[in-house]
Enzyme design. Structure first.
Site, PDB file in Angstrom:
ATOM      1  N   HIS A 308       0.853  -1.183   0.000  1.00 35.78           N
ATOM      2  CA  HIS A 308       0.000   0.000   0.000  1.00 35.78           C
ATOM      3  C   HIS A 308       0.886   1.229   0.000  1.00 35.78           C
ATOM      4  O   HIS A 308       1.993   1.204   0.573  1.00 35.78           O
ATOM      5  CB  HIS A 308      -0.912   0.007   1.231  1.00 35.78           C
ATOM      6  N   ASP A 365      -8.007  -4.718  -0.611  1.00 37.28           N
ATOM      7  CA  ASP A 365      -8.455  -5.227  -1.906  1.00 37.28           C
ATOM      8  C   ASP A 365      -8.241  -6.731  -2.056  1.00 37.28           C
ATOM      9  O   ASP A 365      -8.870  -7.365  -2.902  1.00 37.28           O
ATOM     10  CB  ASP A 365      -7.710  -4.511  -3.041  1.00 37.28           C
TER      11      ASP A 365
END
Length: 431
Positions: A308, A365
């Site tokens: 991320h 996700d």
């Protein structure tokens, strides 16, 4: 009021500028550089704004090193466990959790604005049946702006609040119609007897010939996904909404700009990419080979759903959603082979020094797409679901920006590296 300053010195000219340092409630202090150009004739160079605070905000705080996410001070873990999406939306917009009366009034107001103009339904017919849903969503969000343009005074707090209600109320309607159009099903009008998430599922999945009875496990899962995606500080799409809004753009056009940015595979489209990756792996026995390919810089394979831009620890949303994924698949008795691949892929990656050293942990996700699949939502609709949730954060950020006393149009600078000034040469004289 800043309690300390940083002195920046130009070693060539000897000029200096005193820059105030501002402390937030949490996070790193920020250096106020507004006088840098005035005093030194220089701008900062920060590709991707990795070290730049472009605004002040009281909505969301995240600590990527520690894996902390707070909405208005409330930990995401508590909101995910105890709240619901409509209450979290109220929190983002108003700044505090509602009382029972306030929540009832908020719920009623949202229900009253769930309809869209009937002419807008014809807009969907202009798209091919296989058009990407995010393309359609960006178009219809921008189209809604035409219905609320001249009547919306963005500097009127009451108008801004009305806009927030409209955006949050209409997004389920707009998203569900995309799914219905591409599935060849008739559009379903909102049912104000149903709560927000149930109403959305009703507009998505009900049949005209049968009563719709929602699965309570599916409703909990959908509520959870919407909460986890509601806001995430100054990400690419939120920053886009703010930048568009700084030009005094119609708020629905700002949302359309956010939708367009969210579409990117490196942003909201990542959960769709995760499913594509799991399909490519096909079988747990192929995981190690795929992981080895992902470590090869000369191979195009990427480990989607890991890492991320901000989190250098386990994404707190991923922990919540992983547990929910287990519960959902168990309670709904869904045979989900890709879930087994995902769990094994996570195990292998988290024990691999290559990924550990780079702090590449699973993000939200990685598992969200698996839940959407279990809910029978097509892969192409994953990102519109994300947009539905994030619209509450977008509109809260838009409202906050316009109420800021230092609000001004966004205008990033650049480092020009093009040609020097030169004279035009007629085409006949060019060699």
């Amino acid at each position: 009021m800043a309690t300390r300053t940083v002195t920046i010195t130009d070693n060539v000219s000897g000029k200096q500028v005193e820059c105030p340092v501002h402390e937030g409630q949490y996070g790193a202090p920020v250096i106020d550089l507004k006088n840098l150009y005035k005093e030194l004739g220089m701008f900062t160079f920060d590709i991707g704004y990795a070290s730049t605070a472009a605004c002040r905000s009281a909505i969301t705080y995240l600590d990527g090193e520690e894996g902390v996410l707070l909405h208005r001070g409330y930990p995401i873990e508590q909101l995910a466990e105890k709240s619901n999406f409509l209450e979290v939306s109220y929190l983002l917009v108003h700044g505090e959790l509602p009382t029972t009366r306030q929540f009832d009034e908020w719920s009623h107001a949202i229900k009253m604005h769930g309809m869209t103009h009937e002419h807008l339904s014809r807009f969907y017919q202009g798209y091919r049946y296989d058009a990407h849903p995010m393309s359609v969503l960006a178009g219809v969000c921008a189209a809604v702006a035409s219905y609320y343009h001249s009547q919306t005074d963005i500097y009127n707090p009451e108008d801004r609040m009305m806009t927030a209600r409209r955006v949050i109320a209409k997004m389920p309607n707009l998203v569900s119609k995309i799914y219905r159009h591409q599935s060849g099903l008739p559009f379903v009008y909102p049912d104000n007897a149903r709560e927000y998430v149930e109403n959305f599922m009703y507009m998505m999945f009900s049949w005209p010939s049968e009563p719709y009875v929602p699965n309570p496990v599916a409703l909990r899962a959908m509520n959870l996904l919407l909460i986890l995606h509601a806001d995430h500080e100054q990400n690419a799409s939120t920053s886009t909404v703010r930048l568009a809004g700084s030009a005094e753009t119609n708020p629905f056009a700002c949302v359309a700009a956010g939708v367009s940015t969210l579409w990117g595979k490196a942003h909201g489209g990542a959960n769709e990419a995760v499913i594509d990756m799991l399909k490519e792996i096909k079988d747990p026995k192929n995981i190690q080979k795929f992981v080895d390919r992902a470590k090869d810089k000369n191979d195009h394979a990427r480990l989607m759903g890991f890492g991320h831009r901000v989190y250098k620890n386990y994404d707190p949303r991923a922990k919540i959603i992983r547990a929910a994924c287990h519960d959902l698949l168990d309670e709904m008795h869904v045979d989900q082979p890709m879930f087994e691949i995902a769990m094994e892929l996570e195990r292998i990656a988290l024990n691999d020094d290559y990924f550990i050293s780079r702090k590449l942990y699973p993000n939200v996700d990685f598992y969200s797409g698996l839940i959407y699949q279990a809910l029978n939502i097509p892969t192409s609709m994953f990102t519109p679901m994300f947009a539905l949730a994030r619209s509450s954060g977008w509109i809260a950020q838009w409202m906050e920006m316009l109420s800021d006393g230092d609000f001004r149009i966004g205008r990033p600078r650049q480092l020009y590296v093009g040609a020097q000034k030169r004279d035009y040469v007629p085409v006949a004289a060019r060699k």
